[in-house]
Write an enzyme that holds these catalytic residues in place. Structure first.
Site, PDB file in Angstrom:
ATOM      1  N   GLU A   1      35.735  37.572  33.845  1.00 52.17           N
ATOM      2  CA  GLU A   1      36.731  37.609  32.766  1.00 52.17           C
ATOM      3  C   GLU A   1      37.928  36.729  33.100  1.00 52.17           C
ATOM      4  O   GLU A   1      38.467  36.026  32.233  1.00 52.17           O
ATOM      5  CB  GLU A   1      37.196  39.050  32.534  1.00 52.17           C
TER       6      GLU A   1
ATOM      7  N   LYS B   1      33.149  53.027  36.964  1.00 51.52           N
ATOM      8  CA  LYS B   1      33.152  51.663  36.458  1.00 51.52           C
ATOM      9  C   LYS B   1      32.883  50.589  37.501  1.00 51.52           C
ATOM     10  O   LYS B   1      33.329  50.669  38.632  1.00 51.52           O
ATOM     11  CB  LYS B   1      34.505  51.362  35.802  1.00 51.52           C
TER      12      LYS B   1
ATOM     13  N   ASN C   1      58.791   3.660  40.569  1.00 51.46           N
ATOM     14  CA  ASN C   1      57.875   3.744  39.432  1.00 51.46           C
ATOM     15  C   ASN C   1      56.449   3.323  39.813  1.00 51.46           C
ATOM     16  O   ASN C   1      55.480   4.026  39.507  1.00 51.46           O
ATOM     17  CB  ASN C   1      58.390   2.894  38.267  1.00 51.46           C
TER      18      ASN C   1
ATOM     19  N   SER D   1      37.710  50.661  38.502  1.00 56.29           N
ATOM     20  CA  SER D   1      38.794  51.122  37.630  1.00 56.29           C
ATOM     21  C   SER D   1      39.618  52.151  38.375  1.00 56.29           C
ATOM     22  O   SER D   1      39.086  52.933  39.160  1.00 56.29           O
ATOM     23  CB  SER D   1      38.184  51.731  36.362  1.00 56.29           C
TER      24      SER D   1
END
Ligand code: ARG
Length: 459
Positions: free
Chosen positions: A288, A281, A108, A275
């Protein structure tokens, strides 16, 4: 072999083992675990709890394990967690001496210590990454301090601003983030080792020795709290969340500004994608994705806050849930920061387009109202007069800088020839000379102040 199997008559079920294990993710802590064990054994030796012979065997065994892991010749697998792995490996290498390492220690306090060591150095690394992103932004500020662009509120053009003032705004956010990580490091910089399972230990240990060896600033003052305190991890995740909040705003601006509709910046090909169907594109996937990853980092913060809520004193296994989310948040933040530092270095602002856009859509209307107010017209009255001028322009298809003095005077006799200078976007931006404002000299002062604070950041 499990560290605790002596008490059990039957083995744990395979699915229970799989559910209980943490090695698959806490193996990241191998270095911290071995570092802490080296310090612990050194302390046990100095306090006369461990013979020199055992201590030396333990220490050379631990160093060999570390070297083998780093060389890729020792695979971390087959145990419940990293603490069990290192201890079992040590015992298999050096025999009985290895079984003495866990004297005056529990998993621990060991797990809490390892995790703090890890978070402490990770926080330093994040500060370093933030510094390089801020440097990229400051370079942009320096390069474009003489240029203007439209400033927005409600994503509608509001007033002309200085380009450096724009980049400085993000530098301010990331400077605050860096300060937050400095504070996170300080929270993590408290040593729980020596707290035992929960109640401390009856061995004559000296916690100051281990503190010093591990470079902690302080030792924890209550063993019950120490083994179950994960505040530092929650603070780390909050600091990560704020970085992502800030980055996602910059992402959003970048996505908008690089669109043909805005046309303010050109995104470098190196940070754009295409794309599969539309040959024309050029997509801002990188921005994003960074924006999209914000949610998972927030999620890890909420998950940890929820995990630590309502657990009875002291250690509970719920606390094993502290690690995976933090590691994922760390990876996410670090990769986003690194990629943004480089991408921002490569963006190409279109200064002509930005200047044109800064002059469109009545961005100098406030300046016209201020002009009247400075000449004694109450501001609210001036606001109404300028509202009327804008309405007239909209009806006639005119702009504020294409109206004649006569047309201005028809709205108020207070107007004089100098109004035609006031409605130039560049003059508008440069007139706001208040500290932090849009004038060139205010933006320059902003850069100087950012540079000064950047230089003072540690790590
Ligand atoms: N693997 C555990 C963790 O990550 C450490 C062991 C905790 N001790 C225990 N008694 N289960 O928190």
């Amino acid at each position: 072999m499990k560290l605790w199997e002596g008490r059990f008559a039957a083995p744990t079920a395979a699915d229970a083992d799989a559910f209980n294990e943490s090695l698959s993710f806490d193996k990241k802590l191998y270095k911290a675990d071995i570092t802490a064990s080296l310090a612990h054994s050194e302390m046990l030796g100095r306090c006369g709890i461990l013979s020199d012979e055992d201590r030396l065997a333990i220490q050379s065994g631990l160093k060999a394990i570390l070297a083998d892991i780093q060389a890729g010749t020792l695979e971390i697998s087959g145990q419940e967690d990293i603490h069990s792995f290192v201890e079992n490996e040590l015992v298999s290498r050096i025999g009985d001496a290895g079984k003495r390492l866990h004297t005056a220690r529990s998993r621990n306090d060991q797990a809490a210590t390892d995790f703090r060591l890890y978070v402490r150095s990770s926080a330093e690394e994040v500060v370093g990454l933030l510094k390089s992103l801020i440097s990229s932004l400051v370079s942009l500020s320096e390069k474009y301090v003489k240029n203007i662009m439209p400033g927005y509120t409600h994503l509608r053009k509001a007033q002309p601003i200085n380009c450096a003032q724009y980049f400085n705004a993000y530098s301010e956010m990331f400077l605050r983030d860096a300060q937050r990580f400095v504070a996170v490091r300080k929270s993590a910089d408290v040593m729980p080792l020596g707290s035992g399972a929960l109640a401390g230990t009856s061995y004559p240990i000296d916690r100051e020795i281990t503190r010093e060896l591990l470079g902690f600033s302080e030792i924890s003052r209550n063993s019950l709290d120490a083994v179950s305190d994960r505040d530092f991890a929650a603070e780390y995740l909050f600091a990560c969340s704020m970085v992502m909040a800030h980055l996602s705003r910059l992402c959003e601006d970048a996505i908008l500004y690089t669109s043909t509709e805005f046309g303010f910046w050109e995104m470098p090909d190196a940070y754009s994608t295409g794309s599969s169907i539309m040959p024309q594109k050029k997509n801002p996937d990188i921005c994003e994705l960074a924006r999209g990853k914000t949610g998972r980092v927030y999620g890890h913060l909420v998950a940890l806050l929820t995990a630590i809520k309502g657990i009875p004193l002291a250690y509970n296994k719920d606390l094993q849930e502290d690690k995976e989310g933090l590691f994922d948040a760390e990876k996410t933040v670090k990769s986003c920061l690194a990629i943004y530092a480089e991408m921002m270095r490569q963006i190409v602002p279109d200064v002509r387009r930005m200047e044109e856009a800064a002059a469109e859509d009545f961005t100098c209307a406030t300046d016209v109202a201020d002009y009247l107010a400075k000449k004694g017209v109450p501001f609210r009255t001036a606001h109404g007069i300028v509202g009327g001028i804008v309405r007239e322009c909209l009806e006639k298809g005119k702009t504020l800088d294409s109206l004649t003095l006569g047309e201005y005077k028809a709205h108020s006799p207070v107007f004089e020839a100098d109004i035609l200078d006031v409605v130039k976007a560049r003059n508008s931006a440069d007139s706001r000379n208040s500290v932090g404002g849009s004038s060139v000299s205010a933006a320059r002062a902003g850069i100087r102040s950012i540079r000064k604070r950047l230089a003072k950041l540690p790590y």
